[in-house]
Design a protein around this motif. Sequence first.
Motif, PDB file in Angstrom:
ATOM      1  N   LEU A   1      11.455   4.022  -2.843  1.00 14.40           N
ATOM      2  CA  LEU A   1      10.854   2.874  -1.736  1.00 14.40           C
ATOM      3  C   LEU A   1      10.469   3.754  -0.652  1.00 14.40           C
ATOM      4  N   ALA A   2       9.451   3.204  -0.019  1.00 13.01           N
ATOM      5  CA  ALA A   2       8.755   3.677   1.452  1.00 13.01           C
ATOM      6  C   ALA A   2       8.889   2.799   2.220  1.00 13.01           C
ATOM      7  N   VAL A   3       9.918   2.923   3.377  1.00  9.86           N
ATOM      8  CA  VAL A   3      10.317   1.683   4.375  1.00  9.86           C
ATOM      9  C   VAL A   3       9.645   1.751   5.707  1.00  9.86           C
ATOM     10  N   PHE A   4       8.915   0.983   6.070  1.00  9.60           N
ATOM     11  CA  PHE A   4       8.334   1.060   7.183  1.00  9.60           C
ATOM     12  C   PHE A   4       8.579  -0.058   8.300  1.00  9.60           C
TER      13      PHE A   4
ATOM     14  N   GLY B   1      -0.472   4.194  11.008  1.00  8.46           N
ATOM     15  CA  GLY B   1       0.487   3.518  10.238  1.00  8.46           C
ATOM     16  C   GLY B   1      -0.101   2.818   9.103  1.00  8.46           C
ATOM     17  N   ILE B   2      -1.262   2.094   9.340  1.00  7.47           N
ATOM     18  CA  ILE B   2      -1.788   1.521   8.193  1.00  7.47           C
ATOM     19  C   ILE B   2      -2.131   2.375   6.883  1.00  7.47           C
ATOM     20  N   ALA B   3      -2.725   3.437   7.325  1.00  9.30           N
ATOM     21  CA  ALA B   3      -3.234   4.407   6.287  1.00  9.30           C
ATOM     22  C   ALA B   3      -1.898   5.023   5.596  1.00  9.30           C
ATOM     23  N   LEU B   4      -0.617   5.328   6.270  1.00 12.44           N
ATOM     24  CA  LEU B   4       0.300   5.752   5.696  1.00 12.44           C
ATOM     25  C   LEU B   4       0.985   4.864   4.821  1.00 12.44           C
ATOM     26  N   VAL B   5       1.020   3.629   5.194  1.00  7.93           N
ATOM     27  CA  VAL B   5       1.482   2.625   4.099  1.00  7.93           C
ATOM     28  C   VAL B   5       0.579   2.628   2.782  1.00  7.93           C
TER      29      VAL B   5
ATOM     30  N   ALA C   1       1.830   3.607  -0.975  1.00  9.27           N
ATOM     31  CA  ALA C   1       1.969   2.323  -1.872  1.00  9.27           C
ATOM     32  C   ALA C   1       1.415   3.199  -3.243  1.00  9.27           C
ATOM     33  N   GLU C   2       0.781   4.322  -3.275  1.00  6.68           N
ATOM     34  CA  GLU C   2       0.289   4.862  -4.568  1.00  6.68           C
ATOM     35  C   GLU C   2       1.517   5.404  -5.331  1.00  6.68           C
TER      36      GLU C   2
ATOM     37  N   ALA D   1      -0.551  -9.808   5.680  1.00  4.21           N
ATOM     38  CA  ALA D   1      -1.482  -9.993   4.601  1.00  4.21           C
ATOM     39  C   ALA D   1      -2.946  -9.977   5.285  1.00  4.21           C
ATOM     40  N   ALA D   2      -2.958  -9.947   6.425  1.00  2.13           N
ATOM     41  CA  ALA D   2      -4.149  -9.841   7.165  1.00  2.13           C
ATOM     42  C   ALA D   2      -4.925  -8.706   7.260  1.00  2.13           C
ATOM     43  N   GLN D   3      -3.763  -7.713   7.447  1.00  3.79           N
ATOM     44  CA  GLN D   3      -4.156  -6.395   7.526  1.00  3.79           C
ATOM     45  C   GLN D   3      -4.429  -5.538   6.226  1.00  3.79           C
ATOM     46  N   GLY D   4      -4.269  -6.350   5.183  1.00 11.02           N
ATOM     47  CA  GLY D   4      -4.597  -5.745   3.486  1.00 11.02           C
ATOM     48  C   GLY D   4      -3.578  -5.081   3.117  1.00 11.02           C
ATOM     49  N   LEU D   5      -2.243  -4.935   3.625  1.00 11.72           N
ATOM     50  CA  LEU D   5      -1.089  -4.262   3.425  1.00 11.72           C
ATOM     51  C   LEU D   5      -0.454  -4.807   1.904  1.00 11.72           C
ATOM     52  N   PRO D   6       0.048  -3.933   1.104  1.00  9.92           N
ATOM     53  CA  PRO D   6       0.765  -4.251   0.144  1.00  9.92           C
ATOM     54  C   PRO D   6       1.797  -5.272   0.072  1.00  9.92           C
TER      55      PRO D   6
END
Length: 163
Positions: A9-12, A51-55, A59-60, A83-88
Motif C-alpha cells: 500500500l501507498a498511503v496518502f 502530490g498528484i505525481a507521487l500518487v 500506483a504503478e 476522481a476529478a483529478q484523475g487519481l486512482p
Amino acid sequence: MTDSSRPPLAVFDLDNTLADTAHRQHFLERTPRDWDGFFAAAPQDPPLAEGIALVLESAEECEVVYLTGRPERCRQDTLDWLAAQGLPEGRVHMRRDNDRRPARRTKLETLRRLARTRGIRVLVDDDELVCEDAERAGFTVVRARWTAPSAALKTAQEREGRT
C-alpha cells in the motif's frame, strides 16, 4: 499476517498533500472557526502537482489508499474531487464525524490496522506530528512539504481533531 501476494500500500493524506487548502484557510482563522464553510469549500481545492505525481508514480507498483482527517460527512465531495483529478481509485479512510482525537492518533491507528494484513510501502503526509509518530512506529514516510504550513490547520489537526 501480511499478504505478500498483493501489492504493498501507498498511503496518502489529502489536505496540503494532494489538495491545496490555502483558499479555505480563512474559515479557520476566525473565532469561532467555521468548520462547515471550511469543508464545504473543499471541492474547489486546486490539486498539488507534486502530490498528484507521487500518487500516480506510486500506483504503478502499489495499491493507493487515502487517509484523511476529514470527517465522514465529506466522503462524497472527497470521492468526487479524487476522481476529478484523475487519481486512482482506492479506499478512503476518514474520521467519524464526531471523532475529535488528534490526527496523529487516528492516522497511526489506521496505519497499524492496515499493516496487520498488508505491507505499507510509504505514508505521504504534511503533518509533522503524524509523520514523526508513523516513523517511530516503523513506517516509511515522505513529508509533503510542497505547501506553506498553516498554523490554523495544524491547530485543527492536533488540538481540535477536526481534519
